[in-house]
Design a protein around this motif. Structure first.
Motif, PDB file in Angstrom:
ATOM      1  N   MET A  90       0.850  -1.178   0.000  1.00 18.98           N
ATOM      2  CA  MET A  90       0.000   0.000   0.000  1.00 18.98           C
ATOM      3  C   MET A  90       0.895   1.240   0.000  1.00 18.98           C
ATOM      4  N   ARG A  91       1.012   1.838  -1.161  1.00 18.05           N
ATOM      5  CA  ARG A  91       1.861   3.020  -1.349  1.00 18.05           C
ATOM      6  C   ARG A  91       3.261   2.762  -0.776  1.00 18.05           C
ATOM      7  N   GLU A  92       3.743   3.668   0.058  1.00 20.44           N
ATOM      8  CA  GLU A  92       5.114   3.546   0.573  1.00 20.44           C
ATOM      9  C   GLU A  92       5.145   3.193   2.058  1.00 20.44           C
ATOM     10  N   ARG A  93       4.099   2.513   2.519  1.00 13.70           N
ATOM     11  CA  ARG A  93       4.038   2.188   3.950  1.00 13.70           C
ATOM     12  C   ARG A  93       5.199   1.287   4.366  1.00 13.70           C
ATOM     13  N   THR A  94       5.556   0.321   3.529  1.00 12.79           N
ATOM     14  CA  THR A  94       6.662  -0.580   3.843  1.00 12.79           C
ATOM     15  C   THR A  94       7.744  -0.456   2.776  1.00 12.79           C
ATOM     16  N   PRO A  95       8.937  -0.017   3.126  1.00 11.78           N
ATOM     17  CA  PRO A  95      10.031   0.092   2.143  1.00 11.78           C
ATOM     18  C   PRO A  95      10.481  -1.282   1.663  1.00 11.78           C
ATOM     19  N   PHE A  96      10.898  -1.338   0.399  1.00 11.43           N
ATOM     20  CA  PHE A  96      11.446  -2.557  -0.179  1.00 11.43           C
ATOM     21  C   PHE A  96      12.795  -2.234  -0.807  1.00 11.43           C
ATOM     22  N   LEU A 151      10.336 -14.430  -4.208  1.00 13.65           N
ATOM     23  CA  LEU A 151       9.474 -13.351  -4.692  1.00 13.65           C
ATOM     24  C   LEU A 151       9.514 -13.243  -6.221  1.00 13.65           C
ATOM     25  N   LYS A 152       8.324 -13.172  -6.815  1.00 18.81           N
ATOM     26  CA  LYS A 152       8.203 -13.064  -8.270  1.00 18.81           C
ATOM     27  C   LYS A 152       7.526 -11.765  -8.713  1.00 18.81           C
ATOM     28  N   LEU A 153       6.605 -11.286  -7.884  1.00 15.50           N
ATOM     29  CA  LEU A 153       5.808 -10.119  -8.265  1.00 15.50           C
ATOM     30  C   LEU A 153       5.590  -9.201  -7.077  1.00 15.50           C
ATOM     31  N   LEU A 154       5.863  -7.901  -7.286  1.00 15.93           N
ATOM     32  CA  LEU A 154       5.520  -6.850  -6.333  1.00 15.93           C
ATOM     33  C   LEU A 154       4.443  -5.996  -6.969  1.00 15.93           C
ATOM     34  N   VAL A 155       3.377  -5.751  -6.252  1.00 12.54           N
ATOM     35  CA  VAL A 155       2.331  -4.853  -6.740  1.00 12.54           C
ATOM     36  C   VAL A 155       2.206  -3.708  -5.747  1.00 12.54           C
ATOM     37  N   THR A 156       2.339  -2.487  -6.244  1.00 18.14           N
ATOM     38  CA  THR A 156       2.186  -1.318  -5.396  1.00 18.14           C
ATOM     39  C   THR A 156       0.968  -0.530  -5.837  1.00 18.14           C
ATOM     40  N   THR A 157       0.225   0.022  -4.893  1.00 17.14           N
ATOM     41  CA  THR A 157      -0.858   0.911  -5.271  1.00 17.14           C
ATOM     42  C   THR A 157      -0.246   2.233  -5.709  1.00 17.14           C
ATOM     43  N   GLY A 158      -0.782   2.783  -6.801  1.00 16.35           N
ATOM     44  CA  GLY A 158      -0.168   3.947  -7.436  1.00 16.35           C
ATOM     45  C   GLY A 158       0.881   3.496  -8.445  1.00 16.35           C
ATOM     46  N   GLY A 202       1.825  -1.575 -10.868  1.00 15.91           N
ATOM     47  CA  GLY A 202       1.135  -0.574 -10.062  1.00 15.91           C
ATOM     48  C   GLY A 202      -0.334  -0.481 -10.405  1.00 15.91           C
ATOM     49  N   THR A 203      -0.960   0.564  -9.893  1.00 21.99           N
ATOM     50  CA  THR A 203      -2.376   0.813 -10.151  1.00 21.99           C
ATOM     51  C   THR A 203      -2.565   2.293 -10.440  1.00 21.99           C
ATOM     52  N   GLU A 204      -3.700   2.623 -10.979  1.00 22.32           N
ATOM     53  CA  GLU A 204      -4.060   4.026 -11.136  1.00 22.32           C
ATOM     54  C   GLU A 204      -4.440   4.595  -9.770  1.00 22.32           C
ATOM     55  N   SER A 205      -4.454   5.928  -9.687  1.00 25.44           N
ATOM     56  CA  SER A 205      -4.920   6.583  -8.464  1.00 25.44           C
ATOM     57  C   SER A 205      -5.531   7.923  -8.836  1.00 25.44           C
ATOM     58  N   GLY A 233     -11.231   1.796  -4.017  1.00 28.72           N
ATOM     59  CA  GLY A 233     -12.036   1.093  -4.993  1.00 28.72           C
ATOM     60  C   GLY A 233     -11.353   0.959  -6.339  1.00 28.72           C
ATOM     61  N   THR A 234     -10.291   1.723  -6.548  1.00 29.64           N
ATOM     62  CA  THR A 234      -9.441   1.569  -7.729  1.00 29.64           C
ATOM     63  C   THR A 234      -8.255   0.672  -7.420  1.00 29.64           C
ATOM     64  N   PHE A 235      -7.608   0.932  -6.286  1.00 30.06           N
ATOM     65  CA  PHE A 235      -6.382   0.212  -5.930  1.00 30.06           C
ATOM     66  C   PHE A 235      -6.572  -1.305  -5.950  1.00 30.06           C
ATOM     67  N   PHE A 236      -7.469  -1.796  -5.117  1.00 25.70           N
ATOM     68  CA  PHE A 236      -7.519  -3.241  -4.887  1.00 25.70           C
ATOM     69  C   PHE A 236      -8.054  -4.038  -6.083  1.00 25.70           C
ATOM     70  N   PRO A 237      -9.085  -3.567  -6.793  1.00 28.26           N
ATOM     71  CA  PRO A 237      -9.463  -4.300  -8.005  1.00 28.26           C
ATOM     72  C   PRO A 237      -8.338  -4.351  -9.038  1.00 28.26           C
ATOM     73  N   GLN A 238      -7.575  -3.256  -9.163  1.00 30.13           N
ATOM     74  CA  GLN A 238      -6.477  -3.270 -10.125  1.00 30.13           C
ATOM     75  C   GLN A 238      -5.300  -4.112  -9.630  1.00 30.13           C
ATOM     76  N   VAL A 239      -5.137  -4.237  -8.332  1.00 31.76           N
ATOM     77  CA  VAL A 239      -4.148  -5.187  -7.803  1.00 31.76           C
ATOM     78  C   VAL A 239      -4.498  -6.598  -8.269  1.00 31.76           C
ATOM     79  N   VAL A 240      -5.785  -6.960  -8.146  1.00 35.91           N
ATOM     80  CA  VAL A 240      -6.228  -8.283  -8.596  1.00 35.91           C
ATOM     81  C   VAL A 240      -5.995  -8.438 -10.096  1.00 35.91           C
TER      82      VAL A 240
END
Length: 318
Positions: free
Chosen positions: A56-62, A73-80, A100-103, A296-303
Motif C-alpha cells: 500500500m503506497r510507501e508504507r513498507t520500504p522494499f 518473490l516473483k511479483l511486487l504490486v504497489t498501489t499507485g 502498479g495501479t491508477e490513483s 475502490g481503484t487500488f484493490f481491483p487493479q491489484v487483482v
C-alpha cells in the motif's frame, strides 16, 4: 501449486472488501496483514514464503537488502504508479516484476483543504474545548478571502488546490523549478519570481512536489525563517521535502503560526514524536490517498495485475 500472496499494511481491514479476490480462483493463496512491521529482519522472516507481495503506497520500504532475502518473490504490486520506497533496479536485477495501479489526485487535494481550514479556524482546539466543557469560543480565526496561498508545485494536485483557493477569493501564487508563467496562469495562479518570494509573501504555504534529490530538504531553517509569523505550512506530499528538525524548531519557537502535516519521515509516527503534542500542529496519519474511490481503484487493479501476471502478460508495469 498456488502462488502465495501477501497484502501488507491493511490498516483498515478492507483489502478483501474492495476487490473480488475469488477471481483468481485457486491460483493464489491470499494472506492479509493488517499490522505494520519495521525492520528488515522481521519482514524477511514474514515474507520468506510468499511469491507475490502487495504494497500500500510507501508504507513498507522494499530496499535491495530486503529483496535479496526474498528469493521466492516473483511479483511486487504497489498501489499507485510511483513508489520511491521500492528499489526498482534491484527488483529488475532479481527478476521481480513490479506493477502498479491508477490513483485519483482529488483526495489529497481535498485533504489539503481540510488541513488549511482546520488550522485557519482552530477547529481542533475549539472542538476539544466544546466537548470537554472548556471555554466557549476562545480563538479568533484567520480569514482566507484576500489572503495569499503559496503553492510549491502546481501539478495535478497543486492545480486542484489552486482552483479551490481561487473560489475562496485568495491570491494564488505558485513556484517550482520548471514552472512557467503560462502554466501557472492556466491553473489560476501567478508565477512567483522565486521560492523565497513565495515564502515571504504567503499566508498559507502548501507543498505539492514529488520527492527527489532536487526537492529533498527544499525547505530548511533559512527558508522557514522567511515565512510570516502568522503563516501556516501544509505538507501532504512527502516529509523529507522539509527539514524536520528545522520545522520542529520553527513550530516550538512559534516563528510560524502552525503546520498541517499528513506525512512524516517515520510512519506510523512514533508515540514519542513531538509532532503529536505541539498545539500549533494539525496532524493526520497519511490520509491523503485514503478514500473509498481510491481504494475502490487500488484493490481491483491489484487483482487485475496479479491475474495478468499469471497469464504471462503483466500490465501497468512500474
Amino acid at each position: 501449486m498456488a502462488l502465495k500472496c501477501a497484502v501488507l499494511d491493511d490498516y483498515q481491514h478492507v483489502a478483501t472488501r474492495f476487490a473480488n479476490w475469488t477471481e483468481l480462483g485457486d491460483q493464489v493463496e491470499l494472506t492479509v496483514f493488517p499490522d505494520h512491521l519495521t525492520g528488515e529482519d522481521g519482514l524477511a522472516q514474514r515474507l520468506a514464503a510468499f511469491d507475490v507481495v502487495v504494497l500500500m503506497r510507501e508504507r513498507t520500504p522494499f530496499p535491495a537488502g530486503l529483496l535479496a532475502r526474498l528469493p521466492r518473490l516473483k511479483l511486487l504490486v504497489t498501489t499507485g504508479m510511483r513508489n520511491a520506497a521500492v528499489d526498482l533496479e534491484a527488483a529488475r536485477a532479481q527478476g521481480v516484476t513490479v506493477c502498479g495501479t491508477e490513483s485519483n489526485s482529488a483526495p489529497p487535494a481535498e485533504l489539503t483543504w481540510a488541513l488549511i481550514l482546520g488550522l485557519a479556524r482552530h477547529l481542533v482546539p475549539e472542538t476539544a474545548a466544546l466537548r470537554n466543557s472548556g471555554p466557549w469560543q476562545h480563538t479568533v480565526g484567520t480569514d482566507l478571502q484576500g489572503a495569499t496561498l503559496g503553492l510549491l508545485g502546481l501539478g495535478k494536485i497543486g492545480s486542484q488546490v489552486a482552483r479551490v483557493g481561487n473560489a475562496f477569493g485568495m491570491e494564488v501564487t505558485a513556484w517550482s523549478s520548471n514552472l512557467t508563467a503560462d502554466r501557472a496562469e492556466a491553473a489560476g495562479a501567478r508565477l512567483a519570481a522565486s521560492k523565497e518570494e513565495l515564502l515571504a509573501a504567503s499566508d498559507v504555504v502548501s507543498i505539492h512536489l514529488v520527492l527527489s534529490e532536487r526537492t529533498r530538504g527544499l525547505l530548511g531553517a533559512g527558508e522557514l525563517a522567511l515565512m510570516k509569523p502568522t503563516a501556516y505550512l501544509v505538507n501532504t506530499s512527502r516529509a523529507a521535502i522539509v527539514d524536520q528538525a528545522a520545522l520542529l524548531d520553527a513550530l516550538e519557537q512559534e516563528s510560524i503560526a502552525g503546520a498541517g502535516l499528513d506525512v512524516f519521515e517515520e510512519e506510523p509516527l512514533p508515540a514519542s514524536s513531538p509532532f503529536r503534542k505541539l498545539p500549533n500542529v494539525l496532524a493526520t496519519p497519511h490520509l491523503g490517498y485514503v478514500t473509498e474511490r481510491n481504494y475502490g481503484t487500488f484493490f481491483p487493479q491489484v487483482v487485475e495485475d496479479i491475474s495478468a501476471f499469471l497469464a504471462s502478460s503483466p500490465v501497468r508495469m512500474v
